[in-house]
Design an enzyme around this catalytic site. Structure first.
Site, PDB file in Angstrom:
ATOM      1  N   SER A 147       0.186   1.041   7.800  1.00 43.55           N
ATOM      2  CA  SER A 147       0.241  -0.170   6.618  1.00 43.55           C
ATOM      3  C   SER A 147       0.160  -1.032   6.926  1.00 43.55           C
ATOM      4  CB  SER A 147       1.825   0.230   6.474  1.00 43.55           C
ATOM      5  OG  SER A 147       2.477  -0.724   5.138  1.00 43.55           O
ATOM      6  N   TYR A 160      10.911  -0.388   7.456  1.00 40.86           N
ATOM      7  CA  TYR A 160       9.579  -0.231   7.356  1.00 40.86           C
ATOM      8  C   TYR A 160       8.858  -0.414   7.734  1.00 40.86           C
ATOM      9  CZ  TYR A 160       5.531   1.922   4.606  1.00 40.86           C
ATOM     10  OH  TYR A 160       3.895   2.387   4.443  1.00 40.86           O
TER      11      TYR A 160
HETATM   12  P1  NAP Z   1       4.263   9.706  -0.410  1.00 34.59           P
HETATM   13  O1  NAP Z   1       4.373  10.131  -1.548  1.00 34.59           O
HETATM   14  O2  NAP Z   1       5.541   9.649  -0.480  1.00 34.59           O
HETATM   15  O3  NAP Z   1       4.335  11.140  -0.083  1.00 34.59           O
HETATM   16  C1  NAP Z   1       5.353  11.468   1.679  1.00 34.59           C
HETATM   17  C2  NAP Z   1       5.168  12.794   2.131  1.00 34.59           C
HETATM   18  O4  NAP Z   1       6.008  13.323   3.318  1.00 34.59           O
HETATM   19  C3  NAP Z   1       5.128  13.259   1.413  1.00 34.59           C
HETATM   20  O5  NAP Z   1       4.562  14.933   1.036  1.00 34.59           O
HETATM   21  C4  NAP Z   1       7.260  13.917   1.921  1.00 34.59           C
HETATM   22  O6  NAP Z   1       7.116  15.280   1.937  1.00 34.59           O
HETATM   23  C5  NAP Z   1       6.410  13.487   3.514  1.00 34.59           C
HETATM   24  N1  NAP Z   1       7.701  13.323   4.384  1.00 34.59           N
HETATM   25  C6  NAP Z   1       8.820  12.807   4.353  1.00 34.59           C
HETATM   26  N2  NAP Z   1       9.995  12.232   4.908  1.00 34.59           N
HETATM   27  C7  NAP Z   1       9.593  13.633   5.291  1.00 34.59           C
HETATM   28  C8  NAP Z   1      10.180  14.241   7.195  1.00 34.59           C
HETATM   29  N3  NAP Z   1      11.014  14.405   7.216  1.00 34.59           N
HETATM   30  N4  NAP Z   1       9.461  15.824   7.207  1.00 34.59           N
HETATM   31  C9  NAP Z   1       8.689  16.245   6.261  1.00 34.59           C
HETATM   32  N5  NAP Z   1       7.743  15.449   5.803  1.00 34.59           N
HETATM   33  C10 NAP Z   1       8.359  14.591   5.701  1.00 34.59           C
HETATM   34  O7  NAP Z   1       3.644   8.778  -0.088  1.00 34.59           O
HETATM   35  P2  NAP Z   1       2.780   8.424   0.505  1.00 34.59           P
HETATM   36  O8  NAP Z   1       2.034   7.590  -0.387  1.00 34.59           O
HETATM   37  O9  NAP Z   1       1.278   9.114   0.263  1.00 34.59           O
HETATM   38  O10 NAP Z   1       2.336   7.731   2.145  1.00 34.59           O
HETATM   39  C11 NAP Z   1       1.952   8.762   3.033  1.00 34.59           C
HETATM   40  C12 NAP Z   1       1.895   8.110   3.716  1.00 34.59           C
HETATM   41  O11 NAP Z   1       1.537   6.998   4.504  1.00 34.59           O
HETATM   42  C13 NAP Z   1       3.985   7.208   4.945  1.00 34.59           C
HETATM   43  O12 NAP Z   1       3.609   6.863   6.031  1.00 34.59           O
HETATM   44  C14 NAP Z   1       3.133   6.024   4.078  1.00 34.59           C
HETATM   45  O13 NAP Z   1       4.446   5.352   4.477  1.00 34.59           O
HETATM   46  C15 NAP Z   1       1.509   5.359   4.518  1.00 34.59           C
HETATM   47  N6  NAP Z   1       1.108   4.165   3.175  1.00 34.59           N
HETATM   48  C16 NAP Z   1       1.469   5.372   2.394  1.00 34.59           C
HETATM   49  C17 NAP Z   1       0.653   3.712   1.604  1.00 34.59           C
HETATM   50  C18 NAP Z   1       1.066   3.285  -0.307  1.00 34.59           C
HETATM   51  O14 NAP Z   1       0.384   2.381  -0.733  1.00 34.59           O
HETATM   52  N7  NAP Z   1       1.144   4.582  -0.640  1.00 34.59           N
HETATM   53  C19 NAP Z   1       0.286   2.515   1.989  1.00 34.59           C
HETATM   54  C20 NAP Z   1       0.512   2.543   3.353  1.00 34.59           C
HETATM   55  C21 NAP Z   1       0.811   3.808   3.745  1.00 34.59           C
HETATM   56  P3  NAP Z   1       8.429  15.624   0.794  1.00 34.59           P
HETATM   57  O15 NAP Z   1       8.530  15.518  -0.076  1.00 34.59           O
HETATM   58  O16 NAP Z   1       9.034  17.540   1.196  1.00 34.59           O
HETATM   59  O17 NAP Z   1       9.853  15.508   1.779  1.00 34.59           O
HETATM   60  C1  GCO Z   2       5.987  -2.210  -0.627  1.00 32.21           C
HETATM   61  C2  GCO Z   2       4.827  -0.827  -0.500  1.00 32.21           C
HETATM   62  C3  GCO Z   2       4.520  -0.409   0.542  1.00 32.21           C
HETATM   63  C4  GCO Z   2       3.064   0.216   1.056  1.00 32.21           C
HETATM   64  C5  GCO Z   2       2.295  -0.354   1.846  1.00 32.21           C
HETATM   65  C6  GCO Z   2       1.491  -0.858   1.929  1.00 32.21           C
HETATM   66  O1  GCO Z   2       7.251  -1.572  -0.663  1.00 32.21           O
HETATM   67  O2  GCO Z   2       5.364  -3.679   0.036  1.00 32.21           O
HETATM   68  O3  GCO Z   2       5.458   0.378  -0.966  1.00 32.21           O
HETATM   69  O4  GCO Z   2       4.483  -1.087   2.333  1.00 32.21           O
HETATM   70  O5  GCO Z   2       3.283   1.312   0.488  1.00 32.21           O
HETATM   71  O6  GCO Z   2       2.317   0.254   3.144  1.00 32.21           O
HETATM   72  O7  GCO Z   2      -0.102  -0.910   3.365  1.00 32.21           O
END
Ligand code: NAP
Ligand code: GCO
Length: 266
Positions: A147, A160
């Site tokens: 992240s 986080y």
């Molecule tokens: P999201 O839309 O909330 O999807 C998260 C996924 O993780 C869902 O499919 C959820 O499944 C699953 N999950 C959560 N807890 C779990 C568990 N204990 N066991 C199995 N599955 C679990 O999130 P996203 O934005 O796509 O993010 C995906 C990853 O990228 C995360 O690690 C997040 O921190 C990271 N990330 C996101 C962003 C962003 O801006 N969106 C940026 C940087 C990093 P269920 O719904 O079935 O629980």
């Molecule tokens: C926040 C965001 C993030 C992002 C992501 C950035 O509240 O600042 O949710 O932390 O989702 O991980 O890279």
């Protein structure tokens, strides 16, 4: 030399955690497009049913498993099923994750632990479950979804940021400890990506204006936009393929330039 062959995942088995929707689903689509067989998991039947329909609509013959990545017994069972049904896991993407946005002084230790459990301890559990097979075959790719918060802090995301900072170091440690088995462990650091996780930060305000955080992110991003999950496909295919065989312990930030930029002057 056919350089494109180095990016091919033909014959490989890829497991993407939490890939029912969002970033995980897009990464799984990218890996499938490069030829990999896809396994994924999520926690509930409702998301699984929708996900199976979405994979089918995308033309991907994916195997879905109900599994909570924080539970070692469920993870062991899932890996055994994948090995039986698809073959050994060649590529693991630790994508499943959650965020809780709560000021640190108001956050309970239990809430903090839950975030660390899913975002940091689970990638340890998942990696530990696939490493012996990868060591035996002297080949494997682990990709941890880090992240901006692996590098930066901000209000309300102490748990986080702690977990994602830790995940960066788990990545480097797996690379250090198992690189001699021809196993590469790298991270992808997405910038701000439009998914359900970030939906509350993009909500239109009652007066019809954009959320202040939405405007803040556009101003912080040289690309002047949020990322789409599809923006992460190329990095995932690269880090999953033999094109990256000498890249180990690296975090590849896919952030539209956020980490390079001091921010717009007032
Ligand atoms: P999201 O839309 O909330 O999807 C998260 C996924 O993780 C869902 O499919 C959820 O499944 C699953 N999950 C959560 N807890 C779990 C568990 N204990 N066991 C199995 N599955 C679990 O999130 P996203 O934005 O796509 O993010 C995906 C990853 O990228 C995360 O690690 C997040 O921190 C990271 N990330 C996101 C962003 C962003 O801006 N969106 C940026 C940087 C990093 P269920 O719904 O079935 O629980
Ligand atoms: C926040 C965001 C993030 C992002 C992501 C950035 O509240 O600042 O949710 O932390 O989702 O991980 O890279």
């Amino acid at each position: 030399m056919d350089i494109l062959k180095k990016f091919s995942l033909e014959g490989k088995v890829a497991l993407v955690t939490g890939a029912a929707y969002g970033i995980g689903f897009a990464i799984a689509q990218g890996l499938a497009g490069a030829g990999a067989k896809i396994a994924f998991n999520c926690r509930g039947q409702h998301h699984m049913d929708q996900a199976m329909a979405d994979y089918e609509a995308a033309g991907i013959d994916a195997r879905g498993y109900i599994c909570d990545v924080t539970k070692e017994d469920q993870v062991a069972e899932m890996i055994a099923s994948i090995e039986k049904e698809l073959g050994p896991v060649d590529i693991l993407v630790n994508n499943a994750g959650i965020i809780k946005r709560i000021p640190m002084t108001e956050m309970s230790a239990e809430e903090f632990r839950e975030v660390v459990d899913i975002d940091l301890t689970a990638p340890f559990i998942m990696s530990k479950a696939v490493l012996p097979g990868m060591m035996e075959h002297r080949s494997g790719k682990i990709i941890n979804i880090c992240s901006m918060m692996s590098e930066l802090g901000r209000e309300t995301v102490s748990a986080y940021a702690s977990a994602k900072g830790g995940l960066k170091m788990l990545t480097r440690n797996i690379a250090s400890e198992y690189g001699c088995y021809n196993i590469q462990c790298n991270g992808i650091g997405p910038g701000y990506i439009a998914t359900p996780q970030t939906a509350p930060l993009r909500e239109i305000q009652p007066d019809g204006s954009r959320h202040p955080f939405d405007r803040f992110i556009i101003g912080k991003t040289p690309a002047e936009r949020w990322g789409d999950p599809e923006d992460l496909m190329g990095a995932a295919v690269f880090l999953a393929s033999s094109a990256s065989d000498f890249v180990n312990g690296h975090i590849l930030y896919v952030d539209g330039g956020i980490l390079a930029y001091i921010g717009k002057q007032p």
